[in-house]
Design an enzyme around this catalytic site. Structure first.
Site, PDB file in Angstrom:
ATOM      1  N   GLU A 100      -1.516  70.772  36.237  1.00  0.00           N
ATOM      2  CA  GLU A 100       0.356  69.844  35.314  1.00  0.00           C
ATOM      3  C   GLU A 100       1.995  70.367  36.609  1.00  0.00           C
ATOM      4  O   GLU A 100       1.183  70.379  37.641  1.00  0.00           O
ATOM      5  CB  GLU A 100       0.967  71.875  34.584  1.00  0.00           C
ATOM      6  N   ASP A 104       6.739  77.152  33.084  1.00  0.00           N
ATOM      7  CA  ASP A 104       7.550  78.064  32.641  1.00  0.00           C
ATOM      8  C   ASP A 104       7.138  78.871  31.939  1.00  0.00           C
ATOM      9  O   ASP A 104       7.577  79.700  31.559  1.00  0.00           O
ATOM     10  CB  ASP A 104       8.813  76.566  32.457  1.00  0.00           C
ATOM     11  N   LYS A 132       7.455  78.786  37.184  1.00  0.00           N
ATOM     12  CA  LYS A 132       8.704  79.585  37.214  1.00  0.00           C
ATOM     13  C   LYS A 132       8.660  81.058  37.274  1.00  0.00           C
ATOM     14  O   LYS A 132       7.965  81.847  36.988  1.00  0.00           O
ATOM     15  CB  LYS A 132       9.482  79.398  35.977  1.00  0.00           C
ATOM     16  N   PHE A 153      16.975  75.040  37.075  1.00  0.00           N
ATOM     17  CA  PHE A 153      15.977  73.649  35.949  1.00  0.00           C
ATOM     18  C   PHE A 153      15.879  72.813  37.252  1.00  0.00           C
ATOM     19  O   PHE A 153      16.823  72.508  38.741  1.00  0.00           O
ATOM     20  CB  PHE A 153      16.702  72.458  35.535  1.00  0.00           C
TER      21      PHE A 153
HETATM   22  P1  5GP Z   1       6.603  75.354  29.238  1.00  0.00           P
HETATM   23  O1  5GP Z   1       5.692  75.041  28.138  1.00  0.00           O
HETATM   24  O2  5GP Z   1       5.954  76.329  30.248  1.00  0.00           O
HETATM   25  O3  5GP Z   1       7.823  76.379  28.958  1.00  0.00           O
HETATM   26  O4  5GP Z   1       7.045  74.547  30.057  1.00  0.00           O
HETATM   27  C1  5GP Z   1       5.892  73.344  30.244  1.00  0.00           C
HETATM   28  C2  5GP Z   1       6.745  72.012  31.130  1.00  0.00           C
HETATM   29  O5  5GP Z   1       8.327  71.954  30.796  1.00  0.00           O
HETATM   30  C3  5GP Z   1       6.742  71.280  31.910  1.00  0.00           C
HETATM   31  O6  5GP Z   1       5.365  70.029  31.367  1.00  0.00           O
HETATM   32  C4  5GP Z   1       8.167  70.532  32.197  1.00  0.00           C
HETATM   33  O7  5GP Z   1       7.918  68.943  31.448  1.00  0.00           O
HETATM   34  C5  5GP Z   1       9.167  71.009  31.285  1.00  0.00           C
HETATM   35  N1  5GP Z   1      10.094  71.757  32.295  1.00  0.00           N
HETATM   36  C6  5GP Z   1       9.825  72.830  32.384  1.00  0.00           C
HETATM   37  N2  5GP Z   1      10.415  74.170  33.650  1.00  0.00           N
HETATM   38  C7  5GP Z   1      10.934  72.623  34.473  1.00  0.00           C
HETATM   39  C8  5GP Z   1      11.758  72.432  34.869  1.00  0.00           C
HETATM   40  O8  5GP Z   1      12.768  73.286  35.630  1.00  0.00           O
HETATM   41  N3  5GP Z   1      12.774  71.004  35.308  1.00  0.00           N
HETATM   42  C9  5GP Z   1      11.775  70.466  34.367  1.00  0.00           C
HETATM   43  N4  5GP Z   1      11.796  68.897  35.453  1.00  0.00           N
HETATM   44  N5  5GP Z   1      11.133  70.613  33.681  1.00  0.00           N
HETATM   45  C10 5GP Z   1      10.666  71.583  33.799  1.00  0.00           C
END
Ligand code: 5GP
Ligand code: MG
Length: 181
Positions: A100, A104, A132, A153
């Site tokens: 991955e 986040d 994060k 971000f």
């Molecule tokens: P989660 O499901 O853990 O909340 O987020 C995972 C997905 O969210 C990652 O695969 C990515 O696509 C997106 N994502 C989360 N934080 C960021 C960030 O700071 N920047 C970008 N570009 N994508 C993020």
């Protein structure tokens, strides 16, 4: 080299990224030397990381892809993860390593873990380039982690905002003005 004007700060340069990916590759090669390793990259954000990581891994292995989306056009998770695409490998034959770009809330990894467990993966671990530093909605165990990042971000090295910035060779914090109108 000059920083992209839409970045507020560069967190990891191309050189630092390469050094960390080399370390992760060595560690994975060592841990899986007696296994049957299948890397499953999470599209599209993990493409650049996966391409580098697979060349830093010195043991024979295969790779595959799955598509996951939760952010849409925005900069915060919708909380709903959509998986799509077909894994070509029979997961019961493999030690699956999810690759991955960034973790986040943890919901994407949760959805993938559920899916691959249901498919009968022989073993299942997570390798994320970034994670994060914040409270996660769902706890995630990342066996391999590149770097922790602040709760901002970030873009570059495969990570986008509205499909832009994926090609940047560094990871940086996107200026708020770019997405806050
Ligand atoms: P989660 O499901 O853990 O909340 O987020 C995972 C997905 O969210 C990652 O695969 C990515 O696509 C997106 N994502 C989360 N934080 C960021 C960030 O700071 N920047 C970008 N570009 N994508 C993020
Ligand atoms: Mg995205």
């Amino acid at each position: 080299m000059d920083m992209h004007p839409d970045l507020e700060q560069v967190l990891f340069s191309r050189e630092r990224i390469a050094a960390r990916v080399a370390e992760l590759g060595r560690q994975i090669s060592d841990d899986y030397r007696n296994g049957n390793l299948l890397l499953v990259g999470v599209l599209k954000g993990a493409v650049v990381f996966l391409a580098d990581l697979m060349r830093a891994i010195t043991i024979p292995h295969r790779f595959d892809f799955i598509r996951a989306s939760s952010y849409g056009k925005g900069t915060t998770s919708s909380g709903y993860v959509m998986l799509s695409g077909q894994i070509e490998h029979h997961l019961a034959d493999y030690d699956v390593l999810i690759v991955e770009g960034i973790v986040d809330t943890g919901r994407t990894i949760e959805a993938l873990t559920r899916e691959f467990t249901r498919s009968g993966a022989r073993s299942l671990e997570v390798c994320s380039f970034l994670m994060k530093k914040r409270a996660r909605a769902v706890p995630v165990v990342c066996r391999y982690l590149g770097y922790e990042v602040p709760d901002r971000f970030v873009v570059g090295y495969g990570l986008d905002y509205d499909e832009r910035y994926r090609h940047l060779d560094c990871v940086g914090i996107l200026r708020r003005e770019v997405y806050e109108l």
